[in-house]
Structures are given as structure tokens and as C-alpha cells.
Design an enzyme around this catalytic site. Sequence first.
Site, short mmCIF file in Angstrom:
data_model
loop_
_atom_site.label_atom_id
_atom_site.label_comp_id
_atom_site.label_asym_id
_atom_site.label_seq_id
_atom_site.Cartn_x
_atom_site.Cartn_y
_atom_site.Cartn_z
NE ARG A 43 -3.94 -1.89 2.49
CZ ARG A 43 -5.20 -1.54 2.22
NH1 ARG A 43 -5.49 -0.29 1.91
NH2 ARG A 43 -6.17 -2.43 2.25
CG ASP A 84 -6.56 -2.92 -1.35
OD1 ASP A 84 -6.25 -3.98 -0.76
OD2 ASP A 84 -7.62 -2.31 -1.13
CB VAL A 85 -3.16 -7.67 -1.20
CG1 VAL A 85 -3.87 -7.73 0.14
CG2 VAL A 85 -2.82 -9.07 -1.69
CG HIS A 164 11.86 -20.40 8.39
ND1 HIS A 164 10.80 -19.81 9.04
CD2 HIS A 164 12.90 -20.38 9.27
CE1 HIS A 164 11.18 -19.45 10.24
NE2 HIS A 164 12.44 -19.77 10.42
CG ASP A 221 4.53 -16.59 15.87
OD1 ASP A 221 4.43 -16.35 14.65
OD2 ASP A 221 5.58 -16.38 16.52
CG HIS A 226 7.78 -22.57 13.07
ND1 HIS A 226 7.86 -22.62 11.70
CD2 HIS A 226 7.85 -21.25 13.40
CE1 HIS A 226 7.98 -21.39 11.22
NE2 HIS A 226 7.97 -20.55 12.23
#
Length: 475
Positions: A43, A84-85, A164, A221, A226
Amino acid sequence: MIERIAVFGATGDLTARYLLPALAALRAAGHLGDRFRLIGASREGWDGDRFREWAAGQLDRHGQAFPAEARNAVAAFADYRQADVTDAADVARVVAGEDPVAVYLALPPALFPHAVTALHDAGLPAGSRIVLEKPFGEDLDSARELNRLLADLVPEEAVFRVDHFLAMTTVQNVLGSRLANRVLEPLWNSTHIAEVEIVWDETLALEGRAGYYDTVGALKDMVQNHLLQLLCLVAMEPPITLGERDLRDRKVDVLRSVRLLTDHDVVHRTRRARYTSGRIGDHAVPAYVDEEGVDPRRRTETFAEVELELDSWRWSGTTFRLRSGKALGRDRKEVAVRFRSVPHLPFGHEGQALPNVLRFQLEPEGLTLDLTGIGSSAQTLTPLSLTARMEPPALPAYGRLLLDVMKGDPALSIRGDEAEEAWRVLAPVLRGWESDLVPMREYPAGSDGPAPRPDEAGQRRSDLLYAEGLPDDAP
């Protein structure tokens, strides 16, 4: 191989700290030619020159390990589109072109459905791929809906739900140690292993990430993605190959075998907490609720711990403890495989044999085997440790993942059913915590975290003895 990547959310921390250095690593290793292009979209009212200047600065800051030529080339490859996605017209201007594009959604998970819908309306060139950062959705229902939207846009093999951790050298070595060493695989079961502890404790506090973290918390998170991925690699049955189908099928089997927690289990087998003010080294840390951008009404946890069991032939009777916390007194990032004690000791009463522990250290990467040996006399036992350090990886974790995306190899990405199973595992915990079945405890920044339950005290002491090399009778 795809030679064009469009990153939505390109001015954020993920691009600065990980994606740009990963591209520099790929350039230095000869994987990016002069035709490669990076299109940043956000943006921000920037133009191409402003974005290239910003990218060059971030590469100098976070990519110093790579040659100047590689850093300069990545900055020169870059262009920028204000977008704007959630707007299909804006998205279409970013992805326009005949060549396939890898669309990287470096966005908060709440924006994924809107972004995928806009991509669907905008249209993508044939052969394009979609890359999503974890967490994949916000709960089981949203993960299912997101998978439905993605299936309408591109084939499943073109969806890369990246984590990752799966590309870290030591994580890969969990499989290597198990499957390439005959001495370990016969012992890799509940007959010999009492507990597996998967830990990501860090001294790092919030560090300005309230906009993301306060809406997610430690459970979503770290644990939901993970740490559950690490659980899969530790507990999976040996796959026929490490190809995407065989590897991911076995990981899904593990998640499907996790015994769902009851409300009673949630109370007695999970913990949540957040840090209060304290000191980490010489640095004063404010309480989490006083960090800039935090809304205390959300009651976001900065420490989460869950104990799981697997209903499978191999693992029935072994406890898997997944734990992650912020602003703790020391970094501890490892998979600790704790073996059962020997049935008899012929050494009298001088010393005690602590359980053998095989530790896969995640950061810094290494491997340690904690043993018991003979001390100053034949009747004295003492802790011993055998340690190996890993060779530096050819590519950083994000470099490996981006290369897989460009080549179209999804083996290290999360399949749609796998993402849903991971949410299924933690759904009872989310419900229980939302209903306040488990109190929100507190721990001072710089401490070891919230006090353990009485039944955990002995286990925690065993960890400290091995970590510090102290005799068993140490004060």
C-alpha cells in the site's frame, strides 16, 4: 523454472530480513540469472526507485554474508507497484505478463482469503504458483475455507504453504540421523524413548511486532506450525522416498494419530503465560501488556506449552512436549529425545545415571548426545556429552524454500490436508483457552518462564543438570 516473483506485503519485516537475503544467496550460488525479476507490492506510495533504494539498504543490513555483486543484482532486479491486495484490478497490474509468476503472500493470515479471491478474479498466467506464510488460516474452519479458495485458483501442487523450519539443516538431519544410522532406528520407539521435547525458547521479546503477534500469540505463531512440523519429522514412519508424496503422506499420518485433548487434558497438559517487566542481560524489558501496539484485552500469550500423545504402534506411551516462549532468560531451541533409564545399575550409590538425551540443536545448529560415564573411580558416575557441529548450509532456509518454489518442488511445503490436520490437533486447546479453562500465568522477562507444575519439577531439573554439566547432588 519460474523467473518472476511478486511479493505482496513487500515492504515488511519478512521481505527485509529473509526474502531479500535469500534471493542474494540464490544469486551468489548461481541460481538466479539476469532475466530474474522481483516485483514488490504494498500500500506504500513508493515507486521503483524508492523500493530499490530500500531493498539495497535492507540487503546491506541483513545480507552482509553474501557478495556485494549478489546484493546489488537483487536490488537491480526489483520493481514496485502500489497495490491493495484485496483489489483485483490492483492485483492484476502486479501479476500481468505472459510468463508464470510465483506470488508470495507475505501478509497476516487474516488477509489470505481476500488476497486469494483477488488473485482468482485477476487471473494468473499458466504455470504460476502461490506461496503462503504460516500460519495457514486462523483455525480449522478458516483453513478449510482457504484451501477451498486455493483449489479454485491453482492445482494443489502449485500451492506452497512454506515453513522455513523444514529447510533448516538440523531439521533435515532429524531424518538423516534416524534413517541413515542403523544404531538409532531400532531404538526409535516408545519402548526406548520416554519423552520428546520440542522447544523454541528465545530471549527475544516483542521487538516491535505487536501488529502481527498480538493477534496470534505463541500457540498459533510457533506451536501450530513450526513445532508440529518438527513433531512430524521425529515421529513419522520411514518414507519410501523423500519425494513430496511419500514424505507428506507420512507427516499427515503422524498428525492423524495425535490423540485429541479433552477438557481435562487441556487443564492438566497445557500451559499459557505472558511476560511481565524484567531484565534480559543489560536490557530492561517492559511487560508485554505495556509494549507499544499491544491490546491487553486480547489476553495474548507469549508462552505456550502442550503435551501430546500419539495413538500409534510405534509411539504409544511416549509424551511429546511442545513449548515456545518469548523474553526468557536463555535461548533454548532444540528437539530433545529423552531415552528411558537402564533397568539396573551395578555401580553402588556414588552418582546417578541420568537418562540419555539426543539433542538436535536448531539455533545454532548442532547435535549433542548426553550420556553417563565413569568418573574418578569405577563406582562414580558423571555426565558426558558428545557434540557435533553442522557444516554451514549451502543456502539459508528461505533460499532453499524459494528455490523449491521456482523449480516447482513442493516436498518441503505443507499440503492442504496437512494444514487442516494441524489445526484439528490444537482445536481443543484453542477452545479451552478461549473458555479460560487454563489460567493466564505470568513470568518475569529474563526468567525461565512460568513455574512448572509439581509433576514437571524433576524433569526440568534433569534438563538443567545435563545442560550445565553439574553433578546430580549440585545445590
